[in-house]
Design an enzyme around this catalytic site. Structure first.
Site, short mmCIF file in Angstrom:
data_model
loop_
_atom_site.label_atom_id
_atom_site.label_comp_id
_atom_site.label_asym_id
_atom_site.label_seq_id
_atom_site.Cartn_x
_atom_site.Cartn_y
_atom_site.Cartn_z
N HIS A 144 -3.56 2.69 10.00
CA HIS A 144 -3.70 2.03 8.70
C HIS A 144 -3.89 0.54 8.90
CE1 HIS A 144 -3.21 2.84 4.36
NE2 HIS A 144 -3.03 1.54 4.30
N ASP A 203 3.06 5.32 -5.02
CA ASP A 203 2.11 4.34 -4.48
C ASP A 203 0.80 4.38 -5.25
OD1 ASP A 203 1.45 2.25 -2.53
OD2 ASP A 203 -0.03 3.67 -1.82
N ARG A 214 -0.76 -3.29 -8.71
CA ARG A 214 -0.74 -4.51 -7.87
C ARG A 214 -2.14 -5.08 -7.72
NH1 ARG A 214 1.05 -2.54 -2.64
NH2 ARG A 214 0.93 -4.69 -1.94
N SER A 272 4.33 0.20 0.69
CA SER A 272 3.12 0.93 0.28
C SER A 272 2.51 1.66 1.49
CB SER A 272 2.12 -0.07 -0.32
OG SER A 272 0.82 0.47 -0.36
N LYS A 318 3.00 5.97 2.63
CA LYS A 318 1.83 6.84 2.84
C LYS A 318 1.82 7.42 4.26
CE LYS A 318 -1.47 3.87 1.39
NZ LYS A 318 -0.92 2.81 0.55
N1 URA Z 1 -2.82 -1.19 2.26
C1 URA Z 1 -1.96 -0.45 1.55
O1 URA Z 1 -2.01 0.79 1.62
N2 URA Z 1 -1.07 -1.05 0.78
C2 URA Z 1 -0.96 -2.38 0.67
O2 URA Z 1 -0.11 -2.85 -0.04
C3 URA Z 1 -1.87 -3.18 1.42
C4 URA Z 1 -2.80 -2.57 2.21
#
Ligand code: URA
Length: 444
Positions: free
Chosen positions: A82, A161, A168, A183, A187
């Site tokens: 990620h 999320d 956000r 966040s 995930k």
């Molecule tokens: N990627 C995400 O999944 N969440 C964030 O808050 C920032 C980048």
């Protein structure tokens, strides 16, 4: 729970308890807390921050808003990656099929565009037919069959999320360490992988302005991952200029396809080879970094990574004829080539402003209900370190929107030149992992 009291508590720098955080997340997911109160709390968190314990409770509560997948019946070590987000960051589109082509099982949950940064889900959805809303069992089956799958948050997978991310995005509450950490990690934990690789970006085109802040965010996330028993590592990478040449959804998919044919931009390929090597080591398929890198390079060039990308797109409903013939992708109505007014060496490119311009061209959302224009964006022709003569093409803007010509002079100002030679910027700075309670930082 009285939400105004909790907002007040955070506004005054107080610490929220585990129960309070659980009540907030539960209430928001059940529509008991309106967006305006949640926005106020998010803004208070942006200003006041959260302790390590609060961030952990928030992650746990978001994770528990849905179910975590159990991938244990798929043989081998499952890996996820990620990025914290950047401008022109299409890494997952190439890195995931590349490592999957060497046997890593990639089960990835991604996000949409956030603020001035693009999102993997929006990029994938610019391929006609592509579905990112797989059910948990479809996700599981695709990882098993193809070696990789990419999904979005849903009513079953981290619904908290899904809602918070969209809020956000349009309330300027992205750039907060606890909000980003919770966040991302909710995930990553929900998608059920054994290993997690994080690409934590810093610089003008990232949410963390400095390397120090990126390191703090990286450590917070690595700590959470390790607490849940996952091999979690974080690369600290520079986002001082856009990654590769393309910014915008279809434009980035096209650049990803070129890269999967062995014709990618150098900075982008360097990042992919670095992250790919780390993932191959994490998944224990290789124990030698040099050999891992060689294998990655070979599969970028021999078409094996591209074949996995095609299999993945097909499995998730996408029309692969667009991949084989990218000229089929729709083109923006207007294009504005921008030529240099000066000669010299490119010293800097303002990634943040180009990300914002790309949004104005139609590639991002300003309000929750905004629909993205997949054809909009920017293709750069020059990067830091390149030599430029007056009249050379610097970049082209693409849009469906009328009256965007004013952006041309603004975009021109995003290039800075030097009379003396400049050097291209390295992307990966270091990799952070934990041994026991200590952080190990390996410089590149
Ligand atoms: N990627 C995400 O999944 N969440 C964030 O808050 C920032 C980048």
């Amino acid at each position: 729970m009285i939400m105004t009291e909790l907002i007040e508590k955070k506004k005054n720098g107080g610490k929220l308890t585990r129960e309070e955080i659980n009540d907030i997340i539960d209430g928001y997911c059940k529509n008991g807390i309106p967006d305006y109160q949640m926005s106020a709390l998010l803004m208070a968190i942006c200003f006041r921050g959260m302790t390590e314990a609060e961030t952990f409770y928030l992650t746990e509560s978001m994770l528990n808003s849905g179910k975590a997948l159990d991938l244990s019946s798929i043989p081998g070590i499952k890996c996820d990656k990620h990025s914290t987000g950047g401008v022109g960051d299409k890494t997952s589109l190439v890195l995931c099929p590349l490592v999957a082509s060497l046997g890593v099982k990639v089960a990835k949950m991604s996000g949409r565009g956030l603020g001035f940064t693009g999102g993997t889900l929006d990029k994938l959805e610019s391929i006609p037919g592509m579905r990112v809303n797989l059910t948990p069992s479809e996700f599981f089956e695709t990882v098993k069959k193809v070696g990789m799958a990419i999904v979005g948050q849903s009513a079953e997978l981290v619904p908290a999320d899904k809602k918070l991310y969209a809020l956000r995005d349009v309330t300027a509450t992205v750039d907060s360490i606890p909000l980003i950490a919770s966040s991302i990690m909710s995930k990553k934990l929900a998608s059920g992988s054994d290993c997690i690789l994080l690409d934590v970006k810093y610089g003008k085109g990232a949410f963390m302005p400095t390397k120090e802040k990126a390191e703090a965010l990286a450590k917070e996330m690595v700590r959470i991952g390790e607490h849940f028993g996952k091999d979690t590592r974080a690369e600290i990478t520079s986002m001082e200029q856009p990654l590769g040449f393309a910014i915008g959804n279809i434009l980035e998919v096209e650049e990803a396809i070129d890269t999967l044919h062995g014709k990618g931009p150098k900075d982008f390929v360097d990042l992919i080879l670095h992250s790919g090597t780390t993932m191959l080591l994490q998944s224990k398929l290789y124990d030698n970094a040099e050999k891992a890198k060689k294998a990655l390079l070979a599969n970028l060039e021999n078409g094996k990574a591209y074949q996995v990308f095609k299999d993945f797109v097909k499995a998730q409903g996408g029309d692969v004829s667009y991949l084989d013939d990218p000229t089929k992708f729709p083109k923006a109505l207007y294009s504005f080539p921008i030529k240099s007014l000066k000669s010299g060496y490119v010293k800097a490119i303002d990634a943040l402003d180009l990300g914002l311009i790309s949004m104005e061209l139609g590639a991002g959302r300003e309000k929750k209900e905004d629909v993205i224009d997949p054809t909009a964006g920017i293709v750069l022709a020059k990067k830091v370190g390149d030599v430029v003569s007056k009249g050379d093409l610097l970049m082209t803007l693409y849009t469906e929107r009328a009256n965007m010509r004013d952006l041309v002079s603004r975009a021109l100002g995003d290039y800075e030149f030097s009379d003396t030679e400049t050097t291209s910027l390295p992307v990966v700075e270091e990799c952070i992992r934990m041994e026991g309670d200590d952080f190990i930082i390996e410089k590149d």
